[in-house]
Structures are given as C-alpha cells and as structure tokens.
Design an enzyme around this catalytic site. Sequence first.
Site, PDB file in Angstrom:
ATOM      1  N   ASP A  26       0.867  -1.396  -0.032  1.00 31.30           N
ATOM      2  CA  ASP A  26      -0.135  -0.115   0.006  1.00 31.30           C
ATOM      3  C   ASP A  26       1.137   1.314   0.035  1.00 31.30           C
ATOM      4  O   ASP A  26       1.886   1.368   0.641  1.00 31.30           O
ATOM      5  CB  ASP A  26      -0.872   0.015   1.523  1.00 31.30           C
ATOM      6  CG  ASP A  26      -2.078  -0.871   1.210  1.00 31.30           C
ATOM      7  OD1 ASP A  26      -2.338  -1.237   0.129  1.00 31.30           O
ATOM      8  OD2 ASP A  26      -2.666  -1.044   2.125  1.00 31.30           O
ATOM      9  N   TYR A  54       3.567  -8.309   9.068  1.00 32.96           N
ATOM     10  CA  TYR A  54       3.376  -7.033   9.070  1.00 32.96           C
ATOM     11  C   TYR A  54       3.253  -6.547  10.466  1.00 32.96           C
ATOM     12  O   TYR A  54       2.673  -7.166  11.556  1.00 32.96           O
ATOM     13  CB  TYR A  54       2.056  -6.352   8.556  1.00 32.96           C
ATOM     14  CG  TYR A  54       1.875  -6.681   7.097  1.00 32.96           C
ATOM     15  CD1 TYR A  54       2.181  -5.736   6.021  1.00 32.96           C
ATOM     16  CD2 TYR A  54       1.411  -7.982   6.611  1.00 32.96           C
ATOM     17  CE1 TYR A  54       2.152  -5.947   4.643  1.00 32.96           C
ATOM     18  CE2 TYR A  54       0.863  -8.213   5.148  1.00 32.96           C
ATOM     19  CZ  TYR A  54       1.783  -7.310   4.408  1.00 32.96           C
ATOM     20  OH  TYR A  54       1.346  -7.443   3.150  1.00 32.96           O
ATOM     21  N   ASP A  68      -7.527   3.891   5.996  1.00 28.90           N
ATOM     22  CA  ASP A  68      -6.020   3.975   6.479  1.00 28.90           C
ATOM     23  C   ASP A  68      -6.314   5.674   6.730  1.00 28.90           C
ATOM     24  O   ASP A  68      -7.035   6.286   6.317  1.00 28.90           O
ATOM     25  CB  ASP A  68      -5.146   3.564   5.769  1.00 28.90           C
ATOM     26  CG  ASP A  68      -5.042   4.181   4.001  1.00 28.90           C
ATOM     27  OD1 ASP A  68      -5.587   5.330   3.826  1.00 28.90           O
ATOM     28  OD2 ASP A  68      -4.732   3.656   3.467  1.00 28.90           O
ATOM     29  N   ARG A 160      -5.803  -3.464   6.354  1.00 30.15           N
ATOM     30  CA  ARG A 160      -6.757  -2.448   6.501  1.00 30.15           C
ATOM     31  C   ARG A 160      -8.195  -3.110   6.673  1.00 30.15           C
ATOM     32  O   ARG A 160      -8.847  -2.571   7.584  1.00 30.15           O
ATOM     33  CB  ARG A 160      -7.028  -1.374   5.306  1.00 30.15           C
ATOM     34  CG  ARG A 160      -5.810  -0.465   4.928  1.00 30.15           C
ATOM     35  CD  ARG A 160      -5.896   0.190   3.636  1.00 30.15           C
ATOM     36  NE  ARG A 160      -5.863  -0.723   2.339  1.00 30.15           N
ATOM     37  CZ  ARG A 160      -6.187  -0.345   1.448  1.00 30.15           C
ATOM     38  NH1 ARG A 160      -7.349   0.528   1.263  1.00 30.15           N
ATOM     39  NH2 ARG A 160      -6.350  -1.135   0.291  1.00 30.15           N
TER      40      ARG A 160
END
Length: 270
Positions: A26, A54, A68, A160
Amino acid sequence: MSSAQAVSRVKRILGEKTVGHMGTLDPMAEGVLVIGVGKSARLFDYISGRKKTYIAKFKFGYTTDTLDALGEVTQTTTDIPSVDAVLHAMQSLVGEIDQIPPQYSAKHVDGKRAYALARDGKNVELKPVRVTIYDVELICQPRMDEMVFSITCSAGTYIRAICRDVGKMCGSLATLTYLQRTRSGCFDVKDSVKLDELERIKEKALIPPQNALDLPIYEVDDKLYDDMIHGRKLKCDLTRDSLIYCNGTFFGIGNAVDGILKIKTYLRDD
C-alpha cells in the site's frame, strides 16, 4: 511512494529494462518489497504467494473511506474498546476467513480497478476472498485508543480490512495509521536494501534467484550439459517443480512433462 514507483527507481539505478515487484505494498506502507531483476522478474508466481508479516497500528474512534490514515474521515465514535475486547476479536480471526477487500483496493470489478471506481463515487461491491491469518500478537498500546500488532497472514490479505472488521466486532470504528511489512516469504526487513543504499552498491545488492526459491534440487548428468544448452529432449522422472542444475550451472525451474524434462522458467545467466 507506490510499489510501481519503487520499481521505476530500481530500473533507473541498475540500468535494467526488466524489473518487477513480487507483491505490491500500500502507498502508506513501508518495509519489504521483493523486486525481481532481469530473468528473475519471471518468478512472480513462485514468490508473491508466500506468507507475509506486518507491524500494524490500529487507531480506534474513527474510520476513513480508504480505511487508512490517507483517506477522508467518514465516521467517528466515542466508543473505544478495551484491550481484552480487541484481543478477543483479533484471536477470533486467526485461521481461514472470508475477507471483504477494501473498496479502495486494486481488485478488478467489471474490468476496472476498485479504487478507480471508488474515486468516481461509485458504490463498489467486492466479493469475499478466502485468506488465512496465521498469527497475531499485541506489541504495545501507545495510547488508550491505539494498539500495535504483529500479524502474519497469507498473500492477498488486507491489513486495512482486518482493522475495519476488528473495529466493527468491538462495536467501534478503527483505522490503520501505520503499516510495515517486516517479512515476505524468506525475505526479512533486516536484510533489505534501502533505495538510497542501492544507489551506492548497485548490483552488489542482488542475490541469485535460486537463493529465494524453496524448491528441491535436481541434478542433470554432467554429460548431458550440451543437450541442456541446446534444449534437446531429456528423459526425466520429476514429480514436482525443482531447481534444475547441470555441470554446476543453474538452468531454472523445471518438471517432467510426459517423462521429458521441461524448463518452465528459464533463469540461466547467459
């Protein structure tokens, strides 16, 4: 920068025409972006589908159109969940789940990217995708309304969307405010090369493609090296994709097709 911009910069630095990434990040995210250079750009199908890890920060109390911190705020709430509630929700997602991708995503809808349709104000209906969450761990709680997690998941998982769903499960709203990919398959962020460093060391940053492939090794008889070079038919009893070597030379990824060796992905350095 976007993953495509990172690829463009690598092309310029290395003077290579054929460069491709093995799984997009992203625009808000940082961390591991695996990039194939030259023939190694052909390895997308072998590398992009691996596990990812992550570090993600969830902020509770609001949500945005993109889910986000880069998006426009669409809703707010004063209901901030407890740590126990969030942990319970996170643990309930561990395993195989059907995840609805964010509307602002690269998924295709009727031949167009979902994010392009969303930007045009169109309501995008995305189908659930089966993904796997392997592990979640609470790292810290910087503030009462923020929690930082380590999440290991399958390729194609949207962090997300995890954030969105956890917020809903806790009767609140949540937005992803920080994301770092620390691991992609065998590639770890501690071994990664920053673009500024790549400007300095250039080709020294590259590793052989076979070092990134977790496949068995198949050695062709050295006497057949000339046959390998000229692509002649060779009998073979392989039952799965393997790294093909002959006379110390790595040829690529191969398998048997009707009893004949077939190099599916040619990687020999000519």
